[in-house]
Write a protein that holds these residues in place. Structure first.
Motif, PDB file in Angstrom:
ATOM      1  N   CYS A 224       0.858  -1.189   0.000  1.00  0.00           N
ATOM      2  CA  CYS A 224       0.000   0.000   0.000  1.00  0.00           C
ATOM      3  C   CYS A 224       0.895   1.241   0.000  1.00  0.00           C
ATOM      4  O   CYS A 224       1.764   1.372   0.855  1.00  0.00           O
ATOM      5  N   GLY A 226      -0.062   4.178   0.666  1.00  0.00           N
ATOM      6  CA  GLY A 226      -0.505   5.096   1.709  1.00  0.00           C
ATOM      7  C   GLY A 226       0.244   4.871   3.014  1.00  0.00           C
ATOM      8  O   GLY A 226       0.703   5.816   3.645  1.00  0.00           O
ATOM      9  N   CYS A 227       0.407   3.596   3.426  1.00  0.00           N
ATOM     10  CA  CYS A 227       0.973   3.342   4.744  1.00  0.00           C
ATOM     11  C   CYS A 227       2.063   2.276   4.744  1.00  0.00           C
ATOM     12  O   CYS A 227       2.657   1.999   5.780  1.00  0.00           O
ATOM     13  N   CYS A 242      -7.034  -0.420   1.465  1.00  0.00           N
ATOM     14  CA  CYS A 242      -6.085  -0.950   2.443  1.00  0.00           C
ATOM     15  C   CYS A 242      -6.765  -1.088   3.802  1.00  0.00           C
ATOM     16  O   CYS A 242      -7.400  -0.152   4.266  1.00  0.00           O
ATOM     17  N   CYS A 245      -4.997   1.859   6.207  1.00  0.00           N
ATOM     18  CA  CYS A 245      -5.144   3.302   5.994  1.00  0.00           C
ATOM     19  C   CYS A 245      -6.315   3.653   5.082  1.00  0.00           C
ATOM     20  O   CYS A 245      -6.597   4.821   4.862  1.00  0.00           O
ATOM     21  N   SER A 247      -6.622   3.692   1.986  1.00  0.00           N
ATOM     22  CA  SER A 247      -6.391   4.251   0.657  1.00  0.00           C
ATOM     23  C   SER A 247      -6.447   3.107  -0.363  1.00  0.00           C
ATOM     24  O   SER A 247      -6.340   1.943   0.003  1.00  0.00           O
TER      25      SER A 247
HETATM   26 ZN   LIG Z   1      -2.412   1.453   3.669  1.00  0.00          ZN
END
Ligand SMILES: [Zn+2]
Ligand SMILES: [Zn+2]
Length: 415
Positions: A224, A226-227, A242, A245, A247
């Motif tokens: 991911c 995002g995180c 995800c 997070c 996203s």
């Molecule tokens: Zn994530």
């Protein structure tokens, strides 16, 4: 199948996946002040600062105070032929709105006011929550947003625009920096510091310890962006969010090649009017003269400001065309299969991504000039048709770089 259903296995994996090329590394312990870079594509994967939480908190509080000072006090004063004018940070936006330049006004408003404000409030929310050890709603979304909006906060570019404006106006008027401008300069530094000191991984770890989510043990995992969590492909077939997070997680950005190409063609089409049409018209003592981007550079050079002329030339003429060529080359490398060195191409991609926003300098300079120079018959500056096209080139090439998936460069080689 929900991500919290019993068939989803959530665990913690001590690996780190590079966002730039998808290579997986063991998460080695390292000390504060060091950074971990990918040995394949060179992307910085992790940075650690000592005592980051307290420092980020101090910087964010200072930032909020400086932001209020920037708005409360005059930004720049202008003095010419016995007349004085004072303008605020957002005077340029109002001046553009008066001239019905709604698109341009919005772009300036978003990049020098809205994004910094969202960033400060977001940082305050995340750091406050971490300090109090509470998890209020939307925390994951805010943390994700902080990193998405970062390139669209263009305060430092606006500040360079102020310096160039001061030199451009040298022979018409003298500029007097206000308290607002000093606070603004301080705010730029403080925001850069609080951003670089924020330990993103530690925050995600605190929000949810598990960073690996899968349906089966042997399935391929997707990282991911995002995180940094790893999500099993079987989960993504059901829900592409995800679990940590929220996203969107994608193996590759969908239609990355086609979308980047479309944005690139649009930017190339706008590049011509951006350079051929006048970018602004100056009326001085009743005489009007129009400038294109290039003639503005020539004027700066002739008036003895060779250094500034070079900065404007690089930012406004060279960078946009270099960006168009660089993205075209990367797209060609992806389409043609294994071509050249993917590490060099990845570095070229990161440079393209980094320098692209600096072309906004000319947009800010024109905005400032329009806002500042309003002396009636004595002198007046109006924006020209090229400025919208030029802003379009900058935004479209930025979006093209964001839509391009650098992992495609490595796919071509692994095939
Ligand atoms: Zn994530
Ligand atoms: Zn890498």
């Amino acid at each position: 199948m929900s991500v919290n259903s019993p068939s989803v296995r959530a665990s913690y994996a001590d690996v780190i996946v590079c966002h730039g090329c998808d290579h997986v590394f063991d998460n080695v312990p390292f000390s504060a002040g060091q950074q971990l870079s990918c040995t394949y594509c060179g992307e910085v994967m992790k940075v650690k600062h000592a005592n980051w939480l307290m420092q980020a908190a101090a910087f964010t509080v200072t930032g909020l105070i400086l932001f209020l000072l920037t708005l409360a006090f005059p930004f720049i004063g202008l003095e010419a032929a016995g007349q004085e004018q004072s303008s605020r940070l957002l005077s340029g936006v109002w001046a553009l709105l008066d001239r019905d330049r709604f698109l341009l006004a919005s772009l300036v408003f978003i990049t020098i006011f809205l994004m910094p404000l969202v960033e400060l409030v977001g940082l305050g929310y995340v750091i406050g929550a971490r300090l109090l050890d509470v998890k209020p709603p939307g925390l994951a979304k805010v943390l994700h947003l902080l990193f998405v909006i970062r390139p669209w906060n263009m305060m430092e570019i606006f500040f360079i625009g102020v310096l160039i404006t001061t030199i451009k106006l040298g022979d018409i008027a003298s500029l007097l920096p206000g308290i607002g401008l000093y606070a603004f300069a301080g705010l730029i530094l403080v925001l850069i510091y609080s951003h670089t000191h924020l330990d993103r991984e530690a925050l995600w770890h605190w929000l949810r310890h598990e960073n690996r989510f899968c349906g089966r043990d042997d399935e391929p995992l997707v990282v991911c962006h995002g995180c940094g969590a790893q999500v099993g492909e079987s989960l993504l077939d059901v829900n592409d969010r995800c679990p940590r997070c929220h996203s969107t997680v994608r193996r590759r950005i969908p239609d990355s090649y086609q979308r980047t190409l479309a944005l690139l063609i649009a930017a190339t089409v706008l590049y011509l009017p951006a350079n051929l049409l006048p970018i602004m018209t100056t009326v001085q003592f009743g005489v009007a003269s129009s400038d294109t981007i290039m003639s503005g550079v020539v004027h700066l050079f002739q008036s003895g400001n060779a250094g500034i002329a070079l900065v404007v030339f690089v930012a406004s003429v060279l960078v946009p065309i270099a960006k168009i060529f660089a993205i075209s080359y990367l797209l060609w490398a992806v389409r043609k299969g294994p071509q050249g060195n993917p590490r060099h191409q990845a570095i070229l991609y990161r440079i393209t991504e980094f320098v692209g926003r600096w072309s906004m300098i000319d947009v800010f300079v024109v905005t400032l000039l329009v806002a500042l120079v309003q002396f009636g018959v004595l002198a007046n500056i109006e924006p020209g048709g090229a400025i919208v096209c030029f802003a379009g080139v900058v935004v479209l090439t930025m979006l093209a770089a964001e839509t391009f998936d650098p992992r495609l460069l490595w796919d071509a080689h692994s095939e």
